[in-house]
Motif scaffolding. Structure first.
Motif, PDB file in Angstrom:
ATOM      1  N   THR A  28       2.302 -22.557  45.973  1.00  0.00           N
ATOM      2  CA  THR A  28       1.733 -23.817  46.228  1.00  0.00           C
ATOM      3  C   THR A  28       1.972 -24.640  47.260  1.00  0.00           C
ATOM      4  O   THR A  28       3.110 -24.460  48.222  1.00  0.00           O
ATOM      5  N   LEU A  29       1.014 -25.173  48.108  1.00  0.00           N
ATOM      6  CA  LEU A  29       0.829 -25.546  49.378  1.00  0.00           C
ATOM      7  C   LEU A  29       1.660 -26.625  49.395  1.00  0.00           C
ATOM      8  O   LEU A  29       2.362 -27.243  50.563  1.00  0.00           O
ATOM      9  N   TRP A  30       1.652 -27.495  48.373  1.00  0.00           N
ATOM     10  CA  TRP A  30       2.446 -28.939  48.424  1.00  0.00           C
ATOM     11  C   TRP A  30       3.829 -28.671  48.612  1.00  0.00           C
ATOM     12  O   TRP A  30       4.534 -29.692  49.048  1.00  0.00           O
ATOM     13  N   ARG A  53       5.046 -32.828  53.060  1.00  0.00           N
ATOM     14  CA  ARG A  53       4.472 -32.222  52.042  1.00  0.00           C
ATOM     15  C   ARG A  53       3.611 -33.196  51.056  1.00  0.00           C
ATOM     16  O   ARG A  53       2.630 -32.882  50.553  1.00  0.00           O
ATOM     17  N   SER A  54       4.041 -34.636  51.213  1.00  0.00           N
ATOM     18  CA  SER A  54       3.064 -35.418  50.400  1.00  0.00           C
ATOM     19  C   SER A  54       2.054 -36.215  51.121  1.00  0.00           C
ATOM     20  O   SER A  54       1.139 -36.713  50.756  1.00  0.00           O
ATOM     21  N   ARG A  72      -4.180 -33.883  54.650  1.00  0.00           N
ATOM     22  CA  ARG A  72      -4.051 -32.782  53.507  1.00  0.00           C
ATOM     23  C   ARG A  72      -4.708 -33.173  52.437  1.00  0.00           C
ATOM     24  O   ARG A  72      -4.446 -34.275  52.168  1.00  0.00           O
ATOM     25  N   ASP A  73      -5.171 -32.142  51.776  1.00  0.00           N
ATOM     26  CA  ASP A  73      -5.674 -32.482  50.333  1.00  0.00           C
ATOM     27  C   ASP A  73      -4.946 -31.490  49.445  1.00  0.00           C
ATOM     28  O   ASP A  73      -5.425 -30.326  49.291  1.00  0.00           O
ATOM     29  N   ASN A  74      -3.650 -31.653  48.764  1.00  0.00           N
ATOM     30  CA  ASN A  74      -3.059 -30.743  47.933  1.00  0.00           C
ATOM     31  C   ASN A  74      -3.570 -30.263  46.770  1.00  0.00           C
ATOM     32  O   ASN A  74      -3.467 -29.239  46.238  1.00  0.00           O
ATOM     33  N   THR A  77      -5.674 -27.675  48.139  1.00  0.00           N
ATOM     34  CA  THR A  77      -4.983 -26.728  49.014  1.00  0.00           C
ATOM     35  C   THR A  77      -5.657 -26.519  50.386  1.00  0.00           C
ATOM     36  O   THR A  77      -5.569 -25.237  50.970  1.00  0.00           O
TER      37      THR A  77
END
Length: 125
Positions: A28-30, A53-54, A72-74, A77
């Motif tokens: 998981t990328l987050w 991360r956030s 980023r768009d968790n 991903t």
């Protein structure tokens, strides 16, 4: 393992814009800080920008501040690098990278564990 694949590079005139994307798969990328680096011919790979991360905090190198934006768009991903007012000096292969490290946003390539294959950005003057 995190697999990263960049896209969106190309040829653009000076003053133009490009948006690079980095699609992640695997873990998981987050859980990772993600950054963008670039390497021009004959030069060392250099830090461009990174994001927490956030996604609530980021840092960019001075030469791109005010022109480049990392996001980023968790859920998707995916990490983005929006590049405006491109200059010939921005010509390079751009890489995205991820690290599970904690603390301050890392700016050294040695602190990043996973890398994409790179995408070429060429700015014509």
């Amino acid at each position: 393992q995190v697999q990263l694949v960049e896209s969106g590079g190309g040829l653009v005139q000076a003053g133009g814009s490009l948006t690079l994307s980095c699609a992640a798969s695997g873990r998981t990328l987050w859980t990772h800080v993600v950054g963008w680096f670039r390497q021009a011919p004959g030069k060392e790979r250099e830090f461009v920008a990174a994001i927490t991360r956030s996604g609530t905090s980021s840092y960019s190198t001075d030469s791109v501040k005010g022109r480049f934006t990392i996001s980023r768009d968790n859920a998707k991903t995916t990490i983005y690098l929006k590049m405006n007012s491109l200059q010939s000096e921005d010509t390079a292969v751009y890489y995205c990278a991820a690290t599970a490290t904690f603390g301050n946003i890392p700016r050294s390539r040695r602190e990043y564990d996973y890398w994409g294959q790179g995408t070429q950005v060429t700015v014509s003057s």
